[in-house]
Design a protein around this motif. Structure first.
Motif, PDB file in Angstrom:
ATOM      1  N   ARG A 195       0.831  -1.213   0.000  1.00  0.00           N
ATOM      2  CA  ARG A 195       0.000   0.000   0.000  1.00  0.00           C
ATOM      3  C   ARG A 195       0.862   1.258   0.000  1.00  0.00           C
ATOM      4  O   ARG A 195       0.555   2.233  -0.684  1.00  0.00           O
ATOM      5  CB  ARG A 195      -0.930   0.011   1.210  1.00  0.00           C
TER       6      ARG A 195
ATOM      7  N   ARG B  91       2.217   1.709  -3.459  1.00  0.00           N
ATOM      8  CA  ARG B  91       1.153   2.183  -4.352  1.00  0.00           C
ATOM      9  C   ARG B  91       0.856   3.658  -4.100  1.00  0.00           C
ATOM     10  O   ARG B  91       0.702   4.443  -5.035  1.00  0.00           O
ATOM     11  CB  ARG B  91      -0.109   1.354  -4.148  1.00  0.00           C
ATOM     12  N   ASP B  92       0.798   4.035  -2.825  1.00  0.00           N
ATOM     13  CA  ASP B  92       0.524   5.433  -2.493  1.00  0.00           C
ATOM     14  C   ASP B  92       1.636   6.346  -2.994  1.00  0.00           C
ATOM     15  O   ASP B  92       1.371   7.455  -3.479  1.00  0.00           O
ATOM     16  CB  ASP B  92       0.331   5.602  -0.986  1.00  0.00           C
TER      17      ASP B  92
END
Length: 58
Positions: free
Chosen positions: A36, A39-40
């Protein structure tokens, strides 16, 4: 082996499996957090590039 020994054995195996699954779950949650964050970071970079492009053509 009487029925109580069999039951005790089964309970011990189930408890061991629960502990193993909890450890695996924890590991997978940590891996998910890393994914995550990656991805961020990529999303932030893309948004920044899109903003720069928009500013250039405006």
């Amino acid at each position: 082996m009487d029925i109580f020994e069999a039951l005790e054995d089964r309970v011990e195996r189930l408890l061991a499996k629960v502990k193993a699954l909890e450890a695996e779950n924890s590991s997978l949650r940590a891996e998910l957090d890393v994914e995550r964050q990656g991805r961020d970071a990529i999303t932030t970079r893309i948004d920044s590039l899109l903003k720069r492009i928009q500013e250039e053509i405006a």
